[in-house]
Write a protein that holds these residues in place. Structure first.
Motif, PDB file in Angstrom:
ATOM      1  N   ASP A  64      31.182  44.182  49.469  1.00 34.05           N
ATOM      2  CA  ASP A  64      30.941  44.004  48.042  1.00 34.05           C
ATOM      3  C   ASP A  64      30.893  42.503  47.775  1.00 34.05           C
ATOM      4  O   ASP A  64      31.886  41.801  47.984  1.00 34.05           O
ATOM      5  CB  ASP A  64      32.092  44.645  47.252  1.00 34.05           C
ATOM      6  CG  ASP A  64      31.895  44.470  45.740  1.00 34.05           C
ATOM      7  OD1 ASP A  64      30.932  43.780  45.340  1.00 34.05           O
ATOM      8  OD2 ASP A  64      32.701  45.021  44.989  1.00 34.05           O
ATOM      9  N   LYS A  77      31.190  40.834  45.312  1.00 41.15           N
ATOM     10  CA  LYS A  77      32.164  40.334  44.327  1.00 41.15           C
ATOM     11  C   LYS A  77      33.509  39.991  44.974  1.00 41.15           C
ATOM     12  O   LYS A  77      34.283  39.224  44.420  1.00 41.15           O
ATOM     13  CB  LYS A  77      32.376  41.392  43.238  1.00 41.15           C
ATOM     14  CG  LYS A  77      31.185  41.497  42.298  1.00 41.15           C
ATOM     15  CD  LYS A  77      31.565  42.203  41.017  1.00 41.15           C
ATOM     16  CE  LYS A  77      31.411  43.687  41.169  1.00 41.15           C
ATOM     17  NZ  LYS A  77      31.540  44.424  39.926  1.00 41.15           N
ATOM     18  N   SER A  78      33.761  40.550  46.157  1.00 37.22           N
ATOM     19  CA  SER A  78      35.095  40.373  46.740  1.00 37.22           C
ATOM     20  C   SER A  78      35.388  38.918  47.070  1.00 37.22           C
ATOM     21  O   SER A  78      36.527  38.470  46.990  1.00 37.22           O
ATOM     22  CB  SER A  78      35.250  41.249  47.981  1.00 37.22           C
ATOM     23  OG  SER A  78      34.520  40.720  49.052  1.00 37.22           O
ATOM     24  N   PHE A  84      34.712  36.408  45.372  1.00 39.90           N
ATOM     25  CA  PHE A  84      35.167  35.716  44.167  1.00 39.90           C
ATOM     26  C   PHE A  84      36.522  36.257  43.696  1.00 39.90           C
ATOM     27  O   PHE A  84      37.377  35.512  43.258  1.00 39.90           O
ATOM     28  CB  PHE A  84      34.143  35.907  43.033  1.00 39.90           C
ATOM     29  CG  PHE A  84      32.807  35.291  43.335  1.00 39.90           C
ATOM     30  CD1 PHE A  84      32.596  33.934  43.126  1.00 39.90           C
ATOM     31  CD2 PHE A  84      31.767  36.056  43.832  1.00 39.90           C
ATOM     32  CE1 PHE A  84      31.364  33.355  43.406  1.00 39.90           C
ATOM     33  CE2 PHE A  84      30.540  35.486  44.117  1.00 39.90           C
ATOM     34  CZ  PHE A  84      30.332  34.132  43.905  1.00 39.90           C
ATOM     35  N   GLU A  85      36.665  37.572  43.806  1.00 36.52           N
ATOM     36  CA  GLU A  85      37.790  38.211  43.136  1.00 36.52           C
ATOM     37  C   GLU A  85      39.057  38.328  43.980  1.00 36.52           C
ATOM     38  O   GLU A  85      40.119  38.655  43.463  1.00 36.52           O
ATOM     39  CB  GLU A  85      37.347  39.582  42.608  1.00 36.52           C
ATOM     40  CG  GLU A  85      36.275  39.392  41.536  1.00 36.52           C
ATOM     41  CD  GLU A  85      35.746  40.675  40.934  1.00 36.52           C
ATOM     42  OE1 GLU A  85      36.140  41.758  41.397  1.00 36.52           O
ATOM     43  OE2 GLU A  85      34.928  40.579  40.000  1.00 36.52           O
ATOM     44  N   LYS A 134      34.793  32.962  37.526  1.00 34.27           N
ATOM     45  CA  LYS A 134      34.172  34.163  36.954  1.00 34.27           C
ATOM     46  C   LYS A 134      32.726  33.837  36.555  1.00 34.27           C
ATOM     47  O   LYS A 134      31.802  34.620  36.813  1.00 34.27           O
ATOM     48  CB  LYS A 134      34.984  34.618  35.714  1.00 34.27           C
ATOM     49  CG  LYS A 134      34.493  35.907  35.096  1.00 34.27           C
ATOM     50  CD  LYS A 134      34.916  37.124  35.922  1.00 34.27           C
ATOM     51  CE  LYS A 134      34.118  38.364  35.533  1.00 34.27           C
ATOM     52  NZ  LYS A 134      34.205  39.404  36.579  1.00 34.27           N
ATOM     53  N   GLU A 173      30.617  33.651  39.564  1.00 35.28           N
ATOM     54  CA  GLU A 173      30.358  34.996  40.058  1.00 35.28           C
ATOM     55  C   GLU A 173      29.207  35.644  39.273  1.00 35.28           C
ATOM     56  O   GLU A 173      28.277  36.203  39.851  1.00 35.28           O
ATOM     57  CB  GLU A 173      31.613  35.860  39.929  1.00 35.28           C
ATOM     58  CG  GLU A 173      31.417  37.274  40.440  1.00 35.28           C
ATOM     59  CD  GLU A 173      32.635  38.154  40.179  1.00 35.28           C
ATOM     60  OE1 GLU A 173      33.395  37.870  39.238  1.00 35.28           O
ATOM     61  OE2 GLU A 173      32.818  39.131  40.911  1.00 35.28           O
ATOM     62  N   THR A 174      29.283  35.509  37.947  1.00 35.84           N
ATOM     63  CA  THR A 174      28.246  36.089  37.093  1.00 35.84           C
ATOM     64  C   THR A 174      26.884  35.484  37.429  1.00 35.84           C
ATOM     65  O   THR A 174      25.895  36.192  37.622  1.00 35.84           O
ATOM     66  CB  THR A 174      28.589  35.822  35.608  1.00 35.84           C
ATOM     67  OG1 THR A 174      29.926  36.265  35.393  1.00 35.84           O
ATOM     68  CG2 THR A 174      27.655  36.575  34.689  1.00 35.84           C
ATOM     69  N   LEU A 222      25.670  36.722  40.852  1.00 37.21           N
ATOM     70  CA  LEU A 222      25.206  38.110  40.830  1.00 37.21           C
ATOM     71  C   LEU A 222      23.871  38.225  40.099  1.00 37.21           C
ATOM     72  O   LEU A 222      22.970  38.930  40.535  1.00 37.21           O
ATOM     73  CB  LEU A 222      26.262  39.016  40.184  1.00 37.21           C
ATOM     74  CG  LEU A 222      27.541  39.193  41.010  1.00 37.21           C
ATOM     75  CD1 LEU A 222      28.605  39.912  40.214  1.00 37.21           C
ATOM     76  CD2 LEU A 222      27.259  39.935  42.319  1.00 37.21           C
ATOM     77  N   TRP A 254      22.803  38.044  46.796  1.00 31.53           N
ATOM     78  CA  TRP A 254      23.193  38.912  47.885  1.00 31.53           C
ATOM     79  C   TRP A 254      22.008  39.767  48.321  1.00 31.53           C
ATOM     80  O   TRP A 254      21.480  40.544  47.553  1.00 31.53           O
ATOM     81  CB  TRP A 254      24.351  39.817  47.447  1.00 31.53           C
ATOM     82  CG  TRP A 254      24.870  40.634  48.572  1.00 31.53           C
ATOM     83  CD1 TRP A 254      24.555  41.918  48.857  1.00 31.53           C
ATOM     84  CD2 TRP A 254      25.767  40.208  49.593  1.00 31.53           C
ATOM     85  NE1 TRP A 254      25.212  42.323  49.982  1.00 31.53           N
ATOM     86  CE2 TRP A 254      25.959  41.298  50.463  1.00 31.53           C
ATOM     87  CE3 TRP A 254      26.422  39.008  49.858  1.00 31.53           C
ATOM     88  CZ2 TRP A 254      26.795  41.216  51.578  1.00 31.53           C
ATOM     89  CZ3 TRP A 254      27.240  38.939  50.965  1.00 31.53           C
ATOM     90  CH2 TRP A 254      27.420  40.038  51.805  1.00 31.53           C
TER      91      TRP A 254
END
Lengths: 361, 405
Positions: free
Chosen positions: A325, A327-328, A330-331, A342, A345-346, A349, A354
């Motif tokens: 994923d 997002k992982s 970043f999170e 954040k 990340e936005t 994405l 990716w």
């Protein structure tokens, strides 16, 4: 006037010798034969997992990897002595310790495929992820221990450093702070004799690495690091002593394999030296003991190896299907994601950074 | 079936060398069993079988492999039988002669036994800059480590002048120099010139009376400047006639068979300067074209060059080349480089007013210096003089010039 103001000494501990002979008086009371078989299985599993990652790496299916071959007793012995609330702060080679603490083989292989997602679960088992920079984690480990002392949780920290790492400034700073503040921590020096290509004799003029802790005012012990019972005993006692202050344990072991998959030890050490250490193999001696007590035989060995290989191959196959994923990254970096990250990340994405099917390995 | 590919077994590895197969071709192997030993610039590593099965070796021992090359296949007999022979890796050393031949030492070459070199990167860099082969330097440092001083001494002992850093380090420069990589065009020119330099050449030079040529060109100019005629079409025509009498110059030399290849057609190459360097444009079958036609074609080809529209076909298959140095507006006499694999090249220079003696009297004339570089393996000086005379005689002959419509 001259008078002696200090004299220190370091004791060496061995419970089981290389032929599997046990000193009954020193044997930890909580390691009966059943427990010993359990530790034997863990050490064997660590070794089998180790071989598997190297095989995968050579096929381009795993990243650069630092093998633990030969150091199973040091890792399993220390991890087994910890209680669940204690905190493990590993460096880059503590595969056995992490697996013993509860890292699943699936997560393990996901990580070594190149995905940090595989280490997210370490938090739940009171461990940090692998820390690669040499010795930088020691000051953090002391900080974690200091926090727990301050909060009065009763938890202790156990951290590892290699023989090469004891020459780093961070090592001395960590020891000094731990000693002064009497923080609940156990430093385990995994002395595997080689810091990549630098042998211990070129690493320090001190006759032991354990004595480095004396100057920081802590209890220091040297143990046979290939003797799982000695490692367990020393760690258990050190952890029991943390309310009074930190301890340092030097485990004398040997890196039978290369430093990492990028290294070629035949370029700097002799085959004779390696063969000599193979006689002191940590797993072999336990097997000799168990066989002498009719607790183990070739058939049990084969069954165990087959089962472990099946489990390992099952985990590898499952890890092969892992879908990362994006997002992982970043999170999972911080416990709570900062606004700036954040935003990144936005943006990332939204930009479609990716690519589906991209495989980092 | 599984393909065992060579991957980055270290950190940043791009190529390796198959040192040894640990199993025989066709053996049955288990998954994770080490089957081949591969040497990289970091380490010798053992690469395991990715699955249980039979091994089909694809990269033989002692060959080089690159990232992604298939080292071996692991599978069943049927699967392995289905693999075509086209998938063998293309590796440099695999194409070298067999070991038996390679093992024969060249008695004329001093052999350098490869050995481990102990030296820091800065010392190695210094050696490269000074052009010192570090392998043959004896180190004076601990355990034979080569020091900076050892490299400096090595330049003295072999009497080697240290080359300047600017010349030795590619892609760098300093305040007083600038390094410009060759364009593809420039590289092609360089290769052609190196090829040309291998030709054992000699040069014949002469000066001709250019007055009749000058007058004929002037006569033909007329009012239409668009159809401007130059000396070059006349020189081409005169040269072709002279080549017909001396066919060995309209030829190429085949060194492999020691044969002269005479050309029965006359494609005249013309050296032309373009924005990115020298090009040779070709007037095909120039013997069948008139002065006007040739003049028109030269103009068209030059326009194409300046507009970068010239085709490859318009630049190949010349049988003899003329370089009109005079058109560049300077130079007295030059030694042109032969356009390989041709036998000769004619250099045409600037026509200048000069004192000439005619019937014992001094007059103001027009002189044109010519030079002919020729492949001395194919022709001799006497042949060259004969060709030059043939060209000059025609260019000095009003009737010839006039007759070439």
């Amino acid at each position: 006037m001259i008078k002696n103001v200090y004299s220190g000494s370091v004791d060496y501990l061995q419970v089981m010798d290389e032929n599997g002979k046990v000193d009954g008086a020193l044997r930890p009371t909580d390691i009966g034969d059943d427990k010993l078989i359990e530790l034997y299985r863990w050490m064997s599993l660590s070794r089998a997992v180790d071989a598997k990652v190297i095989s995968l790496q050579r096929q381009g299916r795993a990243t650069t990897y630092a093998p633990l071959l030969g150091q199973e007793a040091t890792q399993i012995g220390t991890a087994a002595a910890m209680s669940a609330k204690d905190i493990l702060v590993p460096n880059f080679r503590q595969h056995g310790s992490l697996l013993f603490r509860g890292l699943s083989l699936y997560d393990f292989f996901v990580y070594w495929k190149g995905y940090e997602d595989g280490l997210v679960s370490t938090k739940k088992m009171n461990s940090t992820p692998y820390i690669v920079p040499v010795s930088t984690h020691l000051v953090h480990a002391v900080g974690i221990a200091f926090t727990h002392k301050y909060l009065g949780t009763g938890a202790s920290v156990l951290t590892y450093v290699g023989d090469g790492g004891t020459s780093e400034g961070d090592f001395y700073e960590a020891l000094n702070f731990a000693g002064v503040m009497k923080v609940p921590i156990v430093f385990v020096i995994e002395n595997n004799q080689w810091a990549i290509s630098t042998p211990v004799r070129k690493q320090t003029a001190a006759s032991t690495l354990a004595q480095k802790g004396i100057a920081a005012g802590m209890v220091c012990t040297q143990v046979d690091g290939n003797d799982v019972m000695a490692v367990y005993k020393a760690t258990k006692e050190s952890l029991a002593n943390t309310p009074k202050g930190p301890s340092l344990i030097e485990c004398l072991t040997y890196r039978l394999s290369f430093h990492t998959t990028s290294d070629d030890p035949t370029k700097y050490r002799t085959e004779a030296e390696v063969e000599d250490w193979k006689k002191r193999d940590p797993i072999k001696r336990v097997r000799l003991y168990l066989e002498s007590k009719q607790l183990w035989n070739a058939s049990k060995q084969q069954t165990m190896e087959d089962e472990q290989l099946k489990t390992i191959n099952g985990a590898v196959s499952k890890a092969d299907t892992f879908k990362p994923d994006p997002k992982s990254m970043f999170e999972t970096l911080y416990s709570s994601i900062p606004d700036t990250l954040k935003d990144e990340e936005t943006d990332a994405l939204n930009s479609g950074f990716w690519q589906e099917g991209t495989n980092p390995v | 079936m599984k393909e065992l590919k060579f991957v980055d077994v270290g950190e940043g590895i791009t190529e390796g060398h198959i040192r040894k197969w640990l199993v025989l071709d066709g053996s049955i192997v288990k998954e994770d069993q080490p089957i081949v030993r591969v040497e990289t610039d970091k380490a010798i590593v053992e690469v395991p079988a990715p699955a249980d099965g039979k091994v089909k070796v694809n990269a033989k021992a002692d060959t080089d492999v690159h990232l992604g090359d298939t080292i071996a296949y692991i599978g069943t007999d049927e699967e392995l039988a289905a693999i075509g022979p086209q998938s063998a890796p293309r590796s440099a050393s695999a194409m070298e002669p067999p070991a038996q031949e390679a093992a024969q030492p060249d008695v004329n070459q001093p052999t350098v036994v490869p050995r481990e070199v102990l030296a820091t990167p800065s010392v190695r860099k210094l050696a490269r800059e000074l052009g010192v082969n570090i392998v043959v330097v004896t180190g004076s440092g601990p355990a034979g480590r080569i020091t900076e001083a050892d490299i400096q001494n090595a330049t003295k002992t072999v009497g080697m002048a240290p080359a300047s850093q600017e010349l030795r380090t590619p892609g760098t420069g300093n305040a007083s120099t600038e390094r410009i990589p060759l364009t593809q065009m420039r590289k092609a020119i360089a290769r052609t010139m190196e090829e040309s330099w291998k030709i054992p050449r000699a040069v014949s030079m002469d000066i001709m009376n250019a007055m009749p040529l000058y007058k004929e060109v002037a006569r033909r100019q007329g009012p239409e400047t668009a159809k401007r005629i130059t000396v070059l079409p006349f020189i081409i025509k005169a040269t072709i006639e002279a080549l017909k009498e001396n066919p060995a110059f309209n030829a190429s030399y085949d060194a492999a068979s020691s044969e002269i290849v005479l050309k029965k057609y006359y494609n005249i190459g013309l050296a032309a300067e373009s924005s990115d360097g020298l090009r040779v444009v070709v007037i095909k079958n120039a013997d069948k074209k008139s002065i006007t036609e040739i003049a028109t074609e030269i103009k068209a080809l030059h326009d194409k060059i300046s507009g970068n529209r010239i085709s490859l076909d318009e630049m190949r298959d010349s049988t003899f080349t003329i370089t009109n140095i005079g058109s560049l507006g300077g130079g007295y006499l030059s030694v042109p480089m032969i356009n390989p694999p041709e036998v000769a090249i004619l250099g045409v220079h600037l026509i200048k007013d000069a004192p000439v003696v005619e019937n014992g009297a001094l007059k103001v004339g027009k002189l044109l210096p010519l030079s002919l570089s020729f492949d001395h393996r194919v022709v001799d000086g006497a042949d060259a003089v004969k060709l030059m005379n043939g060209i000059m005689r025609r260019l000095e002959d009003k009737n010839f010039l006039n007759s070439q419509i």
